[in-house]
Design an enzyme around this catalytic site. Structure first.
Site, short mmCIF file in Angstrom:
data_model
loop_
_atom_site.label_atom_id
_atom_site.label_comp_id
_atom_site.label_asym_id
_atom_site.label_seq_id
_atom_site.Cartn_x
_atom_site.Cartn_y
_atom_site.Cartn_z
N GLU A 33 0.81 -1.22 0.08
CA GLU A 33 -0.02 -0.05 -0.05
C GLU A 33 0.69 1.33 0.00
O GLU A 33 0.53 2.14 -0.78
CB GLU A 33 -0.83 0.05 0.91
CG GLU A 33 -2.25 -1.02 1.12
CD GLU A 33 -2.99 -1.08 -0.19
OE1 GLU A 33 -3.06 0.03 -0.85
OE2 GLU A 33 -3.62 -1.83 -0.29
N TYR A 116 -6.46 6.37 3.83
CA TYR A 116 -6.74 5.57 2.84
C TYR A 116 -5.85 4.14 3.23
O TYR A 116 -6.58 3.11 3.27
CB TYR A 116 -6.13 5.88 1.45
CG TYR A 116 -5.77 4.65 0.49
CD1 TYR A 116 -6.78 3.91 0.06
CD2 TYR A 116 -4.36 4.26 0.44
CE1 TYR A 116 -6.64 2.74 -0.82
CE2 TYR A 116 -4.44 3.00 -0.26
CZ TYR A 116 -5.21 2.25 -0.73
OH TYR A 116 -5.16 1.07 -1.70
N ASP A 134 -9.60 5.83 -2.73
CA ASP A 134 -8.31 6.29 -3.53
C ASP A 134 -8.87 7.00 -4.60
O ASP A 134 -10.03 7.44 -4.81
CB ASP A 134 -7.47 5.24 -3.66
CG ASP A 134 -8.00 4.07 -4.93
OD1 ASP A 134 -9.19 4.35 -4.98
OD2 ASP A 134 -7.27 3.59 -5.35
#
Length: 341
Positions: A33, A116, A134
């Site tokens: 991520e 996020y 996102d």
DNA sequence: AATTCGGGGAT
DNA sequence: ATCCCAGAATT
């Protein structure tokens, strides 16, 4: 069928096979991520595999030097991600007994982890009901629900997070979150999406109102500054050169580069000024490597760059062999020069 | 609230 | 050229 169910069904049929989809290990998910922030899957994948290989566990990452982490990150951009990644690995190992936080609330406290990323790790690794928002999700929701609030306004950010939370699937949050992002990346693409084959084309507001090309709305474009970089490529009596580490604020923090003079300059000016950055070195000969400026483009800056080859007789104490330059983390601009020199 | 952090691929 | 990418931190 509901919006979320259609997303889940589409994902089951269209999901790509990606390296971080074989695991729910929070360390691996976190790694992926962070790397994929503002970064395309195609660009980030090889870096993910490299980090997974060099740092199989969070302990390996925590025990590494920042220089090694930055070197492996070289070319991926946004280097604060790498510094924060390393900082957080050390923090988790040192202060959290090596155990990764397992709730959104705790995850979002980590350096480099925002709304996020905390939502992504919480949902994918721990199955917590947290909707990710996102760039893909902004686009899918803005179009499907016909929302024209700017996605980068305070009001828009809040609105879309609420909307995403309302419409998320009540189970399978792990696949739903990845599914809506995958859907945005592959089907509901930024430009010229093929809406004729979209499973949501019977109920998409933007499609019905012919607004697919107008949504999502984003405020203002950025202003680009121009800077003049003059790099001094020293070649000493042993054929060695000099590097300096960038410190302080601004771009490329903690990466290495040749000594830099930032100003408009001709050969005479460079000759007059070189001792500003190299006070202990006597120049014997100086020549311009590239006649036309190399324009290196960053999102907020255009760097008009000249490389000056500066020959000196003496043997420099901190000279670095050109063959050793590859050991140092450097910006792409410098790496490209080293390749051609 | 606005700006600043990279680099690359698609259009 | 312009846009935007599995955003976050700083100003």
């Amino acid at each position: 069928m509901t919006f979320s169910q259609k997303i889940l069904d589409w994902y089951a049929l269209n999901k790509r096979s990606l390296p971080w989809r074989n695991t729910v290990n929070p360390y691996k998910i976190w790694l992926s991520e962070i790397m994929l922030q503002q970064t395309r899957v195609a660009q980030g994948t090889s870096y993910y595999l490299s980090f997974e290989k060099h740092f199989p566990t969070i302990f390996d990452l925590a025990n590494a030097s920042e220089e090694k982490v930055l070197k492996l990150w070289q070319g991926l951009g946004y280097y604060s991600r790498a510094r924060n990644l390393h900082f957080t690995a050390k923090h988790i190992v040192t202060n959290l007994n090596g155990e990764f936080p397992n709730t959104y609330k705790e995850l979002v406290k980590l350096k480099g982890v925002g709304d996020y990323t905390a939502s992504a790790i919480a949902s994918i690794s721990f199955n917590e009901q947290q909707a990710v928002v996102d760039g893909n999700v902004y686009r899918v929701l803005a179009r499907y629900y016909g929302v024209d609030l700017p996605i980068n306004s305070a009001e828009g950010i809040k609105y879309f997070k609420t909307l995403a939370t309302e419409v998320m699937h009540s189970s399978d949050i792990r696949d739903y979150n990845q599914g809506i992002m995958e859907f945005g990346a592959l089907q509901c693409a930024p430009k010229n999406p093929d809406c004729t084959i979209c499973p949501l084309n019977d109920s998409c507001v933007a499609l019905q109102k012919n607004l697919v090309g107008k949504l999502p709305v984003k405020l203002k474009k950025i202003k680009v500054k121009k800077r003049n970089f003059n790099y001094l490529v020293v070649v000493d009596g042993n054929g060695n050169t000099l590097l300096q580490q960038r410190t302080g604020k601004g771009i490329w923090q903690n990466l290495y580069q040749f000594p830099l003079l930032e100003e408009e300059a001709d050969a005479k000016t460079i000759y007059d000024l070189y001792n500003k950055v190299l006070p202990t070195v006597k120049a014997k000969d100086i020549r311009l490597f590239n006649k036309d400026a190399i324009v290196h483009k960053l999102s907020h800056q255009h760097l008009f760059t000249h490389f000056w080859i500066l020959k000196v007789d003496e043997v420099l104490e901190d000279g670095i062999a050109f063959s050793d330059l590859e050991k140092y983390p450097v910006p792409v601009l410098i790496a490209d020069f080293i390749k051609t020199f």
